[in-house]
Scaffold this motif. Structure first.
Motif, PDB file in Angstrom:
ATOM      1  N   PRO A   6       0.849  -1.307   0.029  1.00 38.75           N
ATOM      2  CA  PRO A   6      -0.032  -0.158  -0.020  1.00 38.75           C
ATOM      3  C   PRO A   6       0.919   1.202  -0.031  1.00 38.75           C
ATOM      4  CG  PRO A   6      -0.794  -1.489   1.663  1.00 38.75           C
ATOM      5  CD  PRO A   6       0.502  -2.038   1.296  1.00 38.75           C
ATOM      6  N   ARG A   7       0.466   2.177  -0.717  1.00 40.11           N
ATOM      7  CA  ARG A   7       1.398   3.345  -0.994  1.00 40.11           C
ATOM      8  C   ARG A   7       0.424   4.697  -0.732  1.00 40.11           C
ATOM      9  NH1 ARG A   7       6.790   2.006  -1.497  1.00 40.11           N
ATOM     10  NH2 ARG A   7       6.835   0.289  -2.974  1.00 40.11           N
ATOM     11  N   ARG A   8       0.690   5.877   0.080  1.00 38.94           N
ATOM     12  CA  ARG A   8       0.242   7.183   0.169  1.00 38.94           C
ATOM     13  C   ARG A   8       0.614   7.666  -1.109  1.00 38.94           C
ATOM     14  NH1 ARG A   8      -0.154   9.142   6.108  1.00 38.94           N
ATOM     15  NH2 ARG A   8      -1.573  10.424   5.229  1.00 38.94           N
ATOM     16  N   GLU A  55       4.361   8.950  -1.270  1.00 40.12           N
ATOM     17  CA  GLU A  55       4.977   7.879  -1.540  1.00 40.12           C
ATOM     18  C   GLU A  55       5.021   7.422  -3.146  1.00 40.12           C
ATOM     19  OE1 GLU A  55       5.286   4.572   1.874  1.00 40.12           O
ATOM     20  OE2 GLU A  55       3.082   5.280   1.521  1.00 40.12           O
ATOM     21  N   LYS A 102      -8.809   2.772  -1.243  1.00 45.58           N
ATOM     22  CA  LYS A 102      -8.326   3.567  -0.172  1.00 45.58           C
ATOM     23  C   LYS A 102      -8.536   3.234   1.112  1.00 45.58           C
ATOM     24  CE  LYS A 102      -9.869   7.056  -2.604  1.00 45.58           C
ATOM     25  NZ  LYS A 102     -10.177   8.655  -2.781  1.00 45.58           N
ATOM     26  N   ARG A 149      -6.807   7.030   5.555  1.00 48.83           N
ATOM     27  CA  ARG A 149      -5.693   7.982   5.388  1.00 48.83           C
ATOM     28  C   ARG A 149      -5.248   8.116   3.935  1.00 48.83           C
ATOM     29  NH1 ARG A 149      -0.238   5.417   8.124  1.00 48.83           N
ATOM     30  NH2 ARG A 149      -0.112   3.700   6.765  1.00 48.83           N
ATOM     31  N   GLU A 184      -4.503   5.801   1.651  1.00 43.93           N
ATOM     32  CA  GLU A 184      -3.366   4.841   1.249  1.00 43.93           C
ATOM     33  C   GLU A 184      -3.897   4.079   0.065  1.00 43.93           C
ATOM     34  OE1 GLU A 184      -0.447   3.027   4.108  1.00 43.93           O
ATOM     35  OE2 GLU A 184      -2.038   1.781   3.937  1.00 43.93           O
ATOM     36  N   TYR A 185      -3.429   3.995  -1.056  1.00 42.67           N
ATOM     37  CA  TYR A 185      -3.504   3.397  -2.202  1.00 42.67           C
ATOM     38  C   TYR A 185      -3.008   1.854  -2.075  1.00 42.67           C
ATOM     39  CZ  TYR A 185      -5.310   7.532  -4.222  1.00 42.67           C
ATOM     40  OH  TYR A 185      -5.969   8.731  -4.402  1.00 42.67           O
ATOM     41  N   SER A 186      -3.970   0.609  -2.282  1.00 41.71           N
ATOM     42  CA  SER A 186      -3.432  -0.699  -2.497  1.00 41.71           C
ATOM     43  C   SER A 186      -4.111  -1.191  -3.411  1.00 41.71           C
ATOM     44  CB  SER A 186      -3.668  -1.314  -1.143  1.00 41.71           C
ATOM     45  OG  SER A 186      -4.931  -1.454  -0.656  1.00 41.71           O
TER      46      SER A 186
END
Length: 116
Positions: free
Chosen positions: A34-36, A39, A67, A70, A72-74
């Motif tokens: 998972p990435r914000r 990031e 999402k 917060r 955060e994409y995964s």
């Protein structure tokens, strides 16, 4: 983004979803972990904030990233399945590059006779 016409086998539909300079890179990164947003911007050097936002919105419309609160994409399960298909295409592409390089090495240019 221009959409390709649908086809009976679904290949054009898959290309429509991954079409875009950064989508396969984004999909890869959010599949790894998972990435914000920040990031993603950092790990995808060269992508502008505007382009990253646009590509993520298109991917969200196609139900690829999910999402949490917060932001955060995964990858969703559906997105992971597309990543598997893209991985197969990437392997094919590398095999193709190797094959063409080997083919080019086998072609020996004919000597040119110099006239006096």
């Amino acid at each position: 983004m221009k959409r390709l016409p649908d086809d009976d086998c679904g290949f054009a539909s898959a290309l429509n979803v991954i079409g875009g300079k950064w989508k396969t890179d984004i999909l890869w990164e959010i599949n790894v972990a998972p990435r914000r947003f920040g990031e993603l911007k950092r790990v995808l050097s060269g992508v502008s904030e505007k382009m990253l936002t646009q590509q993520l919105r298109e991917m969200e419309a196609d139900d690829l990233p999910g999402k949490v609160l917060r932001v955060e994409y995964s990858a969703t399960e559906f997105g992971r399945s597309l990543n598997q298909a893209v991985t197969v295409m990437a392997h094919w592409g590398k095999a193709y590059e190797i094959r063409m390089a080997e083919k080019a090495e086998r072609i020996v240019p004919m000597p040119v006779a110099l006239s006096a």
